[in-house]
Design a protein around this motif. Sequence first.
Motif, PDB file in Angstrom:
ATOM      1  N   SER A 188      -4.525   6.385  14.658  1.00 40.52           N
ATOM      2  CA  SER A 188      -5.874   6.605  14.151  1.00 40.52           C
ATOM      3  C   SER A 188      -5.949   6.232  12.670  1.00 40.52           C
ATOM      4  CB  SER A 188      -6.265   8.075  14.338  1.00 40.52           C
ATOM      5  OG  SER A 188      -7.466   8.369  13.668  1.00 40.52           O
ATOM      6  N   ALA A 189      -4.984   6.714  11.896  1.00 41.98           N
ATOM      7  CA  ALA A 189      -4.952   6.399  10.453  1.00 41.98           C
ATOM      8  C   ALA A 189      -4.774   4.903  10.236  1.00 41.98           C
ATOM      9  CB  ALA A 189      -3.835   7.180   9.774  1.00 41.98           C
ATOM     10  N   GLU A 190      -3.957   4.266  11.082  1.00 44.47           N
ATOM     11  CA  GLU A 190      -3.739   2.824  10.942  1.00 44.47           C
ATOM     12  C   GLU A 190      -5.000   2.026  11.285  1.00 44.47           C
ATOM     13  OE1 GLU A 190      -0.210   2.345  13.287  1.00 44.47           O
ATOM     14  OE2 GLU A 190       1.060   3.178  11.695  1.00 44.47           O
ATOM     15  N   GLN A 191      -5.802   2.519  12.237  1.00 45.20           N
ATOM     16  CA  GLN A 191      -7.079   1.868  12.558  1.00 45.20           C
ATOM     17  C   GLN A 191      -7.991   1.855  11.332  1.00 45.20           C
ATOM     18  OE1 GLN A 191      -8.583   0.446  15.341  1.00 45.20           O
ATOM     19  NE2 GLN A 191      -6.565   0.430  16.310  1.00 45.20           N
ATOM     20  N   PHE A 192      -8.086   3.000  10.667  1.00 47.76           N
ATOM     21  CA  PHE A 192      -8.932   3.074   9.470  1.00 47.76           C
ATOM     22  C   PHE A 192      -8.301   2.312   8.303  1.00 47.76           C
ATOM     23  CE2 PHE A 192     -10.522   6.828  11.797  1.00 47.76           C
ATOM     24  CZ  PHE A 192     -11.864   6.491  11.828  1.00 47.76           C
ATOM     25  N   SER A 193      -6.983   2.238   8.283  1.00 48.63           N
ATOM     26  CA  SER A 193      -6.280   1.500   7.242  1.00 48.63           C
ATOM     27  C   SER A 193      -6.582   0.000   7.328  1.00 48.63           C
ATOM     28  CB  SER A 193      -4.781   1.750   7.349  1.00 48.63           C
ATOM     29  OG  SER A 193      -4.097   1.143   6.301  1.00 48.63           O
ATOM     30  N   LEU A 194      -6.824  -0.488   8.536  1.00 46.96           N
ATOM     31  CA  LEU A 194      -7.184  -1.906   8.708  1.00 46.96           C
ATOM     32  C   LEU A 194      -8.535  -2.202   8.064  1.00 46.96           C
ATOM     33  CD1 LEU A 194      -6.105  -2.486  12.428  1.00 46.96           C
ATOM     34  CD2 LEU A 194      -4.954  -3.307  10.363  1.00 46.96           C
ATOM     35  N   GLN A 195      -9.446  -1.226   8.123  1.00 47.17           N
ATOM     36  CA  GLN A 195     -10.775  -1.420   7.554  1.00 47.17           C
ATOM     37  C   GLN A 195     -10.807  -1.158   6.053  1.00 47.17           C
ATOM     38  OE1 GLN A 195     -13.042   1.278   9.931  1.00 47.17           O
ATOM     39  NE2 GLN A 195     -13.249  -0.174  11.628  1.00 47.17           N
ATOM     40  N   PRO A 232      -7.849  -0.510   3.599  1.00 49.28           N
ATOM     41  CA  PRO A 232      -6.432  -0.291   3.287  1.00 49.28           C
ATOM     42  C   PRO A 232      -6.209   0.469   1.987  1.00 49.28           C
ATOM     43  CG  PRO A 232      -6.985  -2.635   3.174  1.00 49.28           C
ATOM     44  CD  PRO A 232      -8.185  -1.921   3.699  1.00 49.28           C
ATOM     45  N   GLU A 233      -7.066   0.270   1.000  1.00 47.25           N
ATOM     46  CA  GLU A 233      -6.866   0.947  -0.281  1.00 47.25           C
ATOM     47  C   GLU A 233      -7.042   2.458  -0.168  1.00 47.25           C
ATOM     48  OE1 GLU A 233     -11.139   0.067   0.256  1.00 47.25           O
ATOM     49  OE2 GLU A 233      -9.377  -1.207   0.387  1.00 47.25           O
ATOM     50  N   GLU A 234      -7.779   2.918   0.838  1.00 46.85           N
ATOM     51  CA  GLU A 234      -8.019   4.349   0.991  1.00 46.85           C
ATOM     52  C   GLU A 234      -7.095   5.009   2.006  1.00 46.85           C
ATOM     53  OE1 GLU A 234     -12.122   5.414   1.549  1.00 46.85           O
ATOM     54  OE2 GLU A 234     -12.776   3.837   0.189  1.00 46.85           O
ATOM     55  N   PHE A 235      -6.734   4.275   3.055  1.00 44.93           N
ATOM     56  CA  PHE A 235      -6.030   4.909   4.161  1.00 44.93           C
ATOM     57  C   PHE A 235      -4.550   4.548   4.264  1.00 44.93           C
ATOM     58  CE2 PHE A 235     -10.428   5.371   5.456  1.00 44.93           C
ATOM     59  CZ  PHE A 235     -10.442   6.681   5.926  1.00 44.93           C
ATOM     60  N   SER A 236      -4.064   3.607   3.454  1.00 46.00           N
ATOM     61  CA  SER A 236      -2.651   3.233   3.595  1.00 46.00           C
ATOM     62  C   SER A 236      -1.712   4.332   3.074  1.00 46.00           C
ATOM     63  CB  SER A 236      -2.367   1.901   2.895  1.00 46.00           C
ATOM     64  OG  SER A 236      -2.543   2.020   1.512  1.00 46.00           O
ATOM     65  N   THR A 237      -2.089   5.006   1.989  1.00 46.62           N
ATOM     66  CA  THR A 237      -1.225   6.065   1.442  1.00 46.62           C
ATOM     67  C   THR A 237      -1.056   7.234   2.417  1.00 46.62           C
ATOM     68  OG1 THR A 237      -1.761   5.467  -0.828  1.00 46.62           O
ATOM     69  CG2 THR A 237      -0.901   7.690  -0.461  1.00 46.62           C
TER      70      THR A 237
END
Length: 197
Positions: free
Chosen positions: A67-74, A76-81
């Motif tokens: 789930s976090a990786e899905q949002f990280s694709l959209q 990345p600056e917010e969800f990769s950490t």
Amino acid sequence: MLNGLRELRAAALLQIAASILVGISGFMQLPLPFNFEPLAVGLSRSVLLVVAMILAIISVYFYLLPSAEQFSLQKPEEFSTPSKLMRAGYLGGVTLILLSNLIIIVGVTTMGSSGSLGTNLAILGSLALAITGGIMLLAGLIGIIIYFLRLKDMFNSTPFLITAILLAASVLIPVGFIAWILAFAEASLLEKKISVR
């Protein structure tokens, strides 16, 4: 975005189930009016805790991280950490805790009595691994809290903010169950809203 919410909803549902099992296990510690064998109660509690741990691991690895990786694709600056913190914290933490338990089992069974030097060293080594694993799991939990704070910003969602606060509080008080119910309800609601568009 929709897939990320679906996976979050599934993760929350598994965490709710795990929390219920942990609660039942805790309830079994209370003095009961029935006369059950202590061994049967202890074994039942152990089984419940193992199943709860398996559900929590499945929740994190197969649903929450994706789930976090899905949002990280959209974004990345917010969800990769938070994604990296969750992955490193839970993968490393669970591995170290399992290794810690394995060392205890092997140490006690192969080295004999509980007072021997080898057994005591195995216990100390195991304790050090368990503490390190616990710290890593805490880093994973911090990743989850950051993840919910990012979701709160992305969807302007107060329930995700409350979820993050409750998960932070769950380190000291048992409110994780309520946090995951909120996460499940909000992910379900947002999924419906987005599907209608």
